[in-house]
Write a protein that holds these residues in place. Structure first.
Motif, PDB file in Angstrom:
ATOM      1  N   GLU A 139      -5.278   0.623 -16.015  1.00  0.00           N
ATOM      2  CA  GLU A 139      -6.131   0.390 -17.173  1.00  0.00           C
ATOM      3  C   GLU A 139      -7.541   0.828 -16.807  1.00  0.00           C
ATOM      4  O   GLU A 139      -8.263   0.114 -16.103  1.00  0.00           O
ATOM      5  CB  GLU A 139      -6.074  -1.080 -17.585  1.00  0.00           C
ATOM      6  N   LEU A 140      -7.894   2.003 -17.263  1.00  0.00           N
ATOM      7  CA  LEU A 140      -9.185   2.603 -16.920  1.00  0.00           C
ATOM      8  C   LEU A 140     -10.202   2.195 -17.972  1.00  0.00           C
ATOM      9  O   LEU A 140     -10.171   2.673 -19.115  1.00  0.00           O
ATOM     10  CB  LEU A 140      -9.048   4.118 -16.840  1.00  0.00           C
ATOM     11  N   ALA A 141     -11.090   1.289 -17.597  1.00  0.00           N
ATOM     12  CA  ALA A 141     -12.075   0.751 -18.535  1.00  0.00           C
ATOM     13  C   ALA A 141     -13.129   1.799 -18.854  1.00  0.00           C
ATOM     14  O   ALA A 141     -13.411   2.696 -18.051  1.00  0.00           O
ATOM     15  CB  ALA A 141     -12.729  -0.495 -17.937  1.00  0.00           C
ATOM     16  N   PRO A 142     -13.737   1.717 -20.047  1.00  0.00           N
ATOM     17  CA  PRO A 142     -14.807   2.681 -20.378  1.00  0.00           C
ATOM     18  C   PRO A 142     -16.022   2.477 -19.476  1.00  0.00           C
ATOM     19  O   PRO A 142     -16.370   1.351 -19.120  1.00  0.00           O
ATOM     20  CB  PRO A 142     -15.125   2.352 -21.837  1.00  0.00           C
ATOM     21  N   VAL A 143     -16.622   3.575 -19.078  1.00  0.00           N
ATOM     22  CA  VAL A 143     -17.821   3.563 -18.236  1.00  0.00           C
ATOM     23  C   VAL A 143     -18.941   4.222 -19.021  1.00  0.00           C
ATOM     24  O   VAL A 143     -18.750   5.290 -19.619  1.00  0.00           O
ATOM     25  CB  VAL A 143     -17.567   4.311 -16.905  1.00  0.00           C
ATOM     26  N   SER A 144     -20.093   3.614 -19.051  1.00  0.00           N
ATOM     27  CA  SER A 144     -21.223   4.132 -19.830  1.00  0.00           C
ATOM     28  C   SER A 144     -21.550   5.565 -19.414  1.00  0.00           C
ATOM     29  O   SER A 144     -21.694   5.870 -18.223  1.00  0.00           O
ATOM     30  CB  SER A 144     -22.444   3.239 -19.621  1.00  0.00           C
ATOM     31  N   GLY A 145     -21.625   6.433 -20.417  1.00  0.00           N
ATOM     32  CA  GLY A 145     -21.987   7.830 -20.167  1.00  0.00           C
ATOM     33  C   GLY A 145     -20.833   8.706 -19.753  1.00  0.00           C
ATOM     34  O   GLY A 145     -21.003   9.913 -19.571  1.00  0.00           O
ATOM     35  N   ALA A 146     -19.635   8.144 -19.605  1.00  0.00           N
ATOM     36  CA  ALA A 146     -18.480   8.925 -19.155  1.00  0.00           C
ATOM     37  C   ALA A 146     -17.888   9.723 -20.306  1.00  0.00           C
ATOM     38  O   ALA A 146     -17.698   9.201 -21.413  1.00  0.00           O
ATOM     39  CB  ALA A 146     -17.430   8.024 -18.538  1.00  0.00           C
ATOM     40  N   ASP A 147     -17.595  10.984 -20.037  1.00  0.00           N
ATOM     41  CA  ASP A 147     -16.958  11.861 -21.018  1.00  0.00           C
ATOM     42  C   ASP A 147     -15.532  12.205 -20.605  1.00  0.00           C
ATOM     43  O   ASP A 147     -14.715  12.569 -21.450  1.00  0.00           O
ATOM     44  CB  ASP A 147     -17.786  13.149 -21.144  1.00  0.00           C
ATOM     45  N   ARG A 148     -15.251  12.031 -19.314  1.00  0.00           N
ATOM     46  CA  ARG A 148     -13.961  12.455 -18.777  1.00  0.00           C
ATOM     47  C   ARG A 148     -13.638  11.619 -17.544  1.00  0.00           C
ATOM     48  O   ARG A 148     -14.534  11.176 -16.825  1.00  0.00           O
ATOM     49  CB  ARG A 148     -14.031  13.942 -18.415  1.00  0.00           C
TER      50      ARG A 148
ATOM     51  N   HIS B 142       0.842  -1.196   0.000  1.00  0.00           N
ATOM     52  CA  HIS B 142       0.000   0.000   0.000  1.00  0.00           C
ATOM     53  C   HIS B 142       0.876   1.244   0.000  1.00  0.00           C
ATOM     54  O   HIS B 142       0.806   2.088   0.898  1.00  0.00           O
ATOM     55  CB  HIS B 142      -0.921  -0.004   1.222  1.00  0.00           C
ATOM     56  N   ALA B 143       1.710   1.379  -1.011  1.00  0.00           N
ATOM     57  CA  ALA B 143       2.622   2.515  -1.074  1.00  0.00           C
ATOM     58  C   ALA B 143       1.886   3.806  -1.353  1.00  0.00           C
ATOM     59  O   ALA B 143       2.216   4.858  -0.813  1.00  0.00           O
ATOM     60  CB  ALA B 143       3.676   2.276  -2.151  1.00  0.00           C
ATOM     61  N   ALA B 144       0.887   3.753  -2.220  1.00  0.00           N
ATOM     62  CA  ALA B 144       0.121   4.939  -2.598  1.00  0.00           C
ATOM     63  C   ALA B 144      -1.183   4.446  -3.200  1.00  0.00           C
ATOM     64  O   ALA B 144      -1.443   3.243  -3.301  1.00  0.00           O
ATOM     65  CB  ALA B 144       0.901   5.792  -3.590  1.00  0.00           C
ATOM     66  N   LEU B 145      -2.009   5.385  -3.593  1.00  0.00           N
ATOM     67  CA  LEU B 145      -3.282   5.032  -4.210  1.00  0.00           C
ATOM     68  C   LEU B 145      -3.587   6.022  -5.325  1.00  0.00           C
ATOM     69  O   LEU B 145      -3.030   7.124  -5.378  1.00  0.00           O
ATOM     70  CB  LEU B 145      -4.404   5.024  -3.177  1.00  0.00           C
ATOM     71  N   ALA B 146      -4.479   5.596  -6.211  1.00  0.00           N
ATOM     72  CA  ALA B 146      -4.959   6.457  -7.284  1.00  0.00           C
ATOM     73  C   ALA B 146      -6.480   6.519  -7.198  1.00  0.00           C
ATOM     74  O   ALA B 146      -7.156   5.510  -7.427  1.00  0.00           O
ATOM     75  CB  ALA B 146      -4.520   5.929  -8.642  1.00  0.00           C
ATOM     76  N   ARG B 147      -7.001   7.666  -6.807  1.00  0.00           N
ATOM     77  CA  ARG B 147      -8.449   7.839  -6.764  1.00  0.00           C
ATOM     78  C   ARG B 147      -8.963   8.080  -8.181  1.00  0.00           C
ATOM     79  O   ARG B 147      -8.302   8.736  -8.986  1.00  0.00           O
ATOM     80  CB  ARG B 147      -8.826   8.992  -5.852  1.00  0.00           C
ATOM     81  N   VAL B 148     -10.131   7.549  -8.495  1.00  0.00           N
ATOM     82  CA  VAL B 148     -10.680   7.604  -9.851  1.00  0.00           C
ATOM     83  C   VAL B 148     -12.083   8.182  -9.797  1.00  0.00           C
ATOM     84  O   VAL B 148     -12.925   7.731  -8.996  1.00  0.00           O
ATOM     85  CB  VAL B 148     -10.711   6.208 -10.502  1.00  0.00           C
ATOM     86  N   VAL B 149     -12.336   9.181 -10.652  1.00  0.00           N
ATOM     87  CA  VAL B 149     -13.656   9.804 -10.752  1.00  0.00           C
ATOM     88  C   VAL B 149     -14.002   9.947 -12.231  1.00  0.00           C
ATOM     89  O   VAL B 149     -13.236  10.529 -12.993  1.00  0.00           O
ATOM     90  CB  VAL B 149     -13.689  11.185 -10.069  1.00  0.00           C
ATOM     91  N   TYR B 150     -15.167   9.409 -12.625  1.00  0.00           N
ATOM     92  CA  TYR B 150     -15.674   9.586 -13.989  1.00  0.00           C
ATOM     93  C   TYR B 150     -16.754  10.665 -13.976  1.00  0.00           C
ATOM     94  O   TYR B 150     -17.567  10.744 -13.049  1.00  0.00           O
ATOM     95  CB  TYR B 150     -16.263   8.287 -14.522  1.00  0.00           C
ATOM     96  N   ARG B 151     -16.781  11.477 -15.021  1.00  0.00           N
ATOM     97  CA  ARG B 151     -17.778  12.539 -15.159  1.00  0.00           C
ATOM     98  C   ARG B 151     -18.452  12.449 -16.514  1.00  0.00           C
ATOM     99  O   ARG B 151     -17.840  12.005 -17.501  1.00  0.00           O
ATOM    100  CB  ARG B 151     -17.140  13.918 -14.988  1.00  0.00           C
ATOM    101  N   ASP B 152     -19.688  12.923 -16.572  1.00  0.00           N
ATOM    102  CA  ASP B 152     -20.400  12.947 -17.845  1.00  0.00           C
ATOM    103  C   ASP B 152     -20.093  14.231 -18.600  1.00  0.00           C
ATOM    104  O   ASP B 152     -19.261  15.049 -18.161  1.00  0.00           O
ATOM    105  CB  ASP B 152     -21.901  12.763 -17.634  1.00  0.00           C
ATOM    106  N   ALA B 153     -20.754  14.431 -19.737  1.00  0.00           N
ATOM    107  CA  ALA B 153     -20.457  15.579 -20.594  1.00  0.00           C
ATOM    108  C   ALA B 153     -20.767  16.899 -19.917  1.00  0.00           C
ATOM    109  O   ALA B 153     -20.263  17.953 -20.342  1.00  0.00           O
ATOM    110  CB  ALA B 153     -21.232  15.452 -21.902  1.00  0.00           C
ATOM    111  N   HIS B 154     -21.603  16.905 -18.873  1.00  0.00           N
ATOM    112  CA  HIS B 154     -21.953  18.128 -18.161  1.00  0.00           C
ATOM    113  C   HIS B 154     -21.100  18.343 -16.914  1.00  0.00           C
ATOM    114  O   HIS B 154     -21.298  19.306 -16.175  1.00  0.00           O
ATOM    115  CB  HIS B 154     -23.433  18.103 -17.771  1.00  0.00           C
TER     116      HIS B 154
ATOM    117  N   ALA C 178     -20.937  16.283 -14.314  1.00  0.00           N
ATOM    118  CA  ALA C 178     -21.482  15.613 -13.135  1.00  0.00           C
ATOM    119  C   ALA C 178     -20.756  14.298 -12.893  1.00  0.00           C
ATOM    120  O   ALA C 178     -20.408  13.576 -13.839  1.00  0.00           O
ATOM    121  CB  ALA C 178     -22.972  15.357 -13.311  1.00  0.00           C
ATOM    122  N   VAL C 179     -20.547  13.971 -11.615  1.00  0.00           N
ATOM    123  CA  VAL C 179     -19.846  12.746 -11.246  1.00  0.00           C
ATOM    124  C   VAL C 179     -20.760  11.545 -11.476  1.00  0.00           C
ATOM    125  O   VAL C 179     -21.929  11.541 -11.058  1.00  0.00           O
ATOM    126  CB  VAL C 179     -19.394  12.790  -9.782  1.00  0.00           C
ATOM    127  N   LEU C 180     -20.245  10.541 -12.173  1.00  0.00           N
ATOM    128  CA  LEU C 180     -20.958   9.280 -12.327  1.00  0.00           C
ATOM    129  C   LEU C 180     -20.638   8.421 -11.110  1.00  0.00           C
ATOM    130  O   LEU C 180     -19.465   8.209 -10.783  1.00  0.00           O
ATOM    131  CB  LEU C 180     -20.522   8.575 -13.598  1.00  0.00           C
TER     132      LEU C 180
END
Length: 893
Positions: free
Chosen positions: A250-259, A203-215, A217-219
């Motif tokens: 490897e960040l997999a595609p998430v439905s509705g994600a723009d970013r 547990h040396a470090a972590l990577a937080r992941v947030v997907y957002r839609d085209a507007h 908003a956080v998915l």
């Protein structure tokens, strides 16, 4: 002379047929390009300190590649205390290489000193800064161009003191360091990088992941491949085990994600320290990499588009929709073309309806009706790169009636150059790639109906080039080189020209991030450059000026404009009164720097006015000459005394980095070199030269210390290292400025002092070398302009003459004794013995006079040259250099 404190390798390994040599600590490397090698390890080193590596090279009498500049390759892999490799994006003094993380080319034995030739053995030395947190290196010496076996013996490494201004480091804490990326619909994103921690663990470090839609908003999570932790959200744990500090997200595609946004952090405050060694590489998943898309097929441009649509799961009918309408393509700014116009003015590359092409200083040449794109009429690498860049098609397309001809030539190029199999390998040079991409985007406006045959071919070619540029930008392929910013700048134009392409938003975000990163490493907020070459500094400012203009309302434009505004006046102040910049570092011959800077100033709304300043940077209206502001790594002074014409002096101690210390890197060995002019005559000149026009022995000479006005002790020519301003004093009618360096290795303490009379009618250059209590003999060089007559007037005097103007050179020893004064001109005994040459134009060296002076002492040596226009000024300098104030300045007290 062996280096004090030098250490031997702890372990040795052979591969590819290499084996133990016949002598002590000797290794035999056969001629097996890339594969045959010896691997030496040096542990227990200090990070952020300069390393000097040396070994003895011996070669075969029948060696046919003795004059190759890349005879062998020395690779450096920086390692952590546990032996795991560390991925630094830049190591001062070294180049990035493909086989080893960093390295330096070993020139052929013909370039070793003359006394090494009869014995066929000589000493090789190079230096680099080992970045923290590295604690050791692996040195690999491998076969490259050699045609016969060679041996490497007595390899050693020595280190100096840690740098007082270490490189910036990207340390992590509990608050995430966020990176955001636009996504390609239905496509995953891959981030690769390396975490370092002194306490490896799961547990040396972590990577937080947030997907957002085209507007925006956080998915809501969960997201594929992540875990959910209360208060932290979705994340990926980053382990750091021995030999496994690298990570791949490897960040997999998430439905509705723009970013997607990724935040790197430690698990808790007060836990083990962790840092990102470099910004993570960014790439699309493998099925959308250029190599995967092309495969082994020689795809035509429309077929490439069809395969891309297939990989994206789109119908073939989508291809026509990707093609831009002509009006949209015409509105895309041509950043590189604008920069070239600012640089060259009316001398920019051009061609007309007569198909007569004029590139640079080369003669006019008529483009064939049906070129096969292997043309090389002038046997010139620079010409071929410019030709393959196709930017000369733009003025042709803008000529009444020339659009059809330009379009047909572009389509011809596309047919003759399937990706991966170019007609001319230089078509893939980064400069040609970027310029050609911008040209193809411009020609989309002349391609007729969107989706028509010509439009489809050019769109496919632009998209294919866009993939190549995106991979350059995402992987930071060229680091601190201008190519990196050029690639990002052109990728912006590609993304804007093809807004309906599913990759457009991703490319635009990638390019904008690349521009910000390139800006921080190449031109900082204080107007300081990472490149020591004034010509290349000016090229960067010009590109940023053109890019700021092209981005218009983009929020990057003010940032770019501010950097240009900060840097441009300093460059203008380095012009001599005759309109030239000192040719330090790589500098192509010819050109009009004053006109170039004048066009930039006019575009920036500034006037080309050179303001006098005193040594503290305050405006000064009278006697003391102008000194460049701190941080530039340059000293410049000018004078315009009534009745004597203009005078000028400049010196460089610049290099790669914003640490406040100039770093003399892997190219020209010109740290502390200088130029001088008085009475309107350029007496002391620099070698100049450019990597695009010189090769072989000429290139080696231009890069070496023998092409520059520098000094070195005991045959220890300068290498990579640091240089710094070491003090200034005011004298009676003069100023003295000291520069300290470590470019001769940790054994030597070196200070160079320039004493300048206020009207610049005379100067003294003094060097002080000490090496503990050992004797030292140093030699220095001064190159006189090719049009000037110079001769020895005795054992302690040389005289130069230009018309009625005269200048004398008198050696002086302050510690030790004078050890000789000699004059050489155009000496060319063997490739490594070129003396008395400067760059004279495309592919040529021009013979000139070079004075060699030497000083020897039992406990160090100190002395140099008095350079004066007449006896009175010579006497004045003689009195100044023996004063107590000068003794303290030279001693660093």
């Amino acid at each position: 002379m062996s280096e004090t404190g030098a250490r031997r390798p702890r372990t040795v390994r052979h591969a590819g047929g290499a084996t133990v040599g016949p002598g002590e600590d000797e290794h035999w490397i056969p001629a097996r390009n890339r594969f045959s090698r010896v691997v030496l390890t040096f542990p227990d080193l200090v990070g952020d300190a300069w390393c000097s590596v040396a070994f003895r090279l011996a070669w075969d009498a029948e060696e046919a590649a003795a004059s190759a500049l890349d005879f062998a390759l020395a690779g450096i892999d920086a390692v952590a205390p546990d032996g795991s490799s560390l991925d630094f994006d830049h190591v001062p003094g070294l180049d990035r290489t493909l086989l080893d993380p960093h390295g330096t080319w070993i020139s052929g034995p013909a370039y070793l000193p003359a006394d090494a030739q009869p014995l066929r053995t000589g000493r090789v030395r190079f230096a680099f800064l080992l970045p923290a947190p590295a604690a050791g290196i692996t040195l690999t010496v491998r076969s490259w161009r050699n045609t016969k076996p060679f041996t490497v013996a007595q390899a050693t490494l020595s280190q100096g003191a840690p740098s007082p201004a270490p490189r910036p480091r990207r340390r992590l804490g509990p608050e995430p360091d966020w990176i955001g990326h636009a996504l390609v619909p239905g496509c995953g994103l891959v981030l690769r990088g390396q975490i370092f921690t002194a306490a490896p663990g799961a547990h040396a470090a972590l990577a937080r992941v947030v997907y957002r839609d085209a507007h925006g908003a956080v998915l809501p999570p969960p997201y594929p491949g992540t875990i959910a932790v209360p208060a932290l959200g979705a994340l990926v744990d980053l382990a750091a085990h021995q030999q496994a500090r690298r990570f791949t997200l490897e960040l997999a595609p998430v439905s509705g994600a723009d970013r997607v946004e990724v935040g790197f952090a430690t698990w808790e405050d007060g836990g083990p320290e962790a840092e990102l060694l470099a910004a993570p590489e960014i790439a699309l998943e493998d099925r959308l990499r250029l190599e995967s898309l092309c495969g082994d097929d020689a795809l035509a441009a429309p077929d490439f588009l069809a395969r891309l649509a297939e990989r994206l799961g789109l119908p073939a009918a989508a291809l026509a929709g990707w093609c831009p309408n002509p009006e949209a393509a015409a509105a895309i700014p041509q950043v590189l073309a604008t920069a070239k116009s600012l640089q060259h003015g009316d001398g920019a590359p051009r061609t007309g309806l007569d198909r007569v092409l004029r590139l640079g200083s080369h003669p006019a040449w008529t483009v064939p009706e049906a070129p096969d794109w292997t043309e090389d009429p002038f046997r010139s690498v620079a010409w071929r790169i410019a030709y393959q860049g196709l930017d000369w098609l733009v003025p042709l397309a803008n000529t009444p009636g020339g659009a059809a001809t330009a379009l047909n030539l572009a389509l011809s190029w596309s047919r003759a150059n399937p990706w991966g199999s170019p007609a001319d390998g230089l078509a893939l040079h980064p400069s040609a790639l970027a310029a050609r991409t911008e040209t193809l985007v411009h020609l989309l406006a002349r391609a007729g109906k969107a989706g028509g045959p010509a439009s489809l071919v050019l769109t496919g070619e632009v998209v294919r080039h866009g993939f190549a540029l995106a991979e350059i930008v995402g992987q930071n392929t060229f680091g601190q080189a201008l190519h990196q910013i050029q690639a990002a700048a052109v990728l912006v134009g590609v993304a804007r020209a093809l807004p309906r392409l599913p990759l457009a938003a991703h490319w635009l975000g990638l390019a904008r991030g690349g521009l910000r990163a390139g800006l921080e490493t190449q031109l900082d907020a204080g107007g300081r450059f990472s490149d020591p070459s004034l010509h290349q500094r000016l090229e960067r400012v010009t590109l940023l000026r053109a890019l700021a203009q092209g981005l218009e309302a983009d929020d990057l434009a003010p940032l770019l404009a501010a950097r240009v505004a900060k840097a441009l006046p300093g460059l203008a102040r380095l012009l001599d009164p005759g309109g030239r910049l000192p040719p330090f570092g790589d500098t192509p011959p010819g050109g009009d720097p004053a006109g170039w800077i004048g066009r930039l100033m006019a575009r920036s709304g500034s006037a080309l006015v050179v303001e006098r300043r005193d040594p503290r940077g305050r405006p000064e209206a009278s006697a003391p000459p102008l000194w460049s502001e701190a941080g530039t790594g340059m000293i410049a002074a000018r004078s315009d005394a009534p009745g004597r014409g203009w005078s000028h002096f400049a010196c460089t101690f610049a290099g790669q980095g914003f640490s406040g210390q100039g770093l003399s890197g892997q190219a020209h060995r010109d740290c502390t070199s200088f130029v001088h002019a008085s009475e309107g005559v350029r007496w002391i000149v620099e070698a100049g030269g450019s990597g695009q026009i010189e090769t072989g022995a000429a290139r080696h000479h231009i890069l070496s210390a023998h092409g520059h006005n520098v000094a070195w002790p005991d045959g220890r020519e300068p290498g990579a290292g640091a240089a710094w301003a070491a003090g200034s004093i005011r004298l009676d009618g003069a100023q003295a400025h000291a520069i300290g360096t470590n470019v001769h290795g940790p054994d030597y303490r070196h200070t160079r002092v320039f004493v300048l009379l206020d009207d610049l009618s005379g100067l003294a250059v003094l060097d002080r070398f000490t090496a503990g209590d050992r004797p030292v003999t140093f030699e220095g060089l001064v190159h006189v302009g090719p049009e000037i007559v110079v001769a020895l007037a005795g054992p302690r005097r040389a005289v130069a003459q230009a018309g009625r103007a005269r200048l004398s050179f008198v050696p002086v020893a302050l510690t030790g004794r004078p050890a000789g004064l000699s004059l050489a001109m155009g000496c060319n005994e063997h490739p490594g013995a070129l003396r008395g040459f400067v760059s004279g134009g495309p592919g040529q060296l021009q013979p000139t006079g070079v004075l060699r002076y030497a000083v020897a002492g039992r406990d160090g040596a100190c002395g140099g040259l008095l350079i004066a226009a007449d006896a009175a000024r010579e006497a004045q300098l003689g009195r100044l250099v023996v004063g107590e104030a000068m003794a303290r300045l030279l001693a660093g007290t």
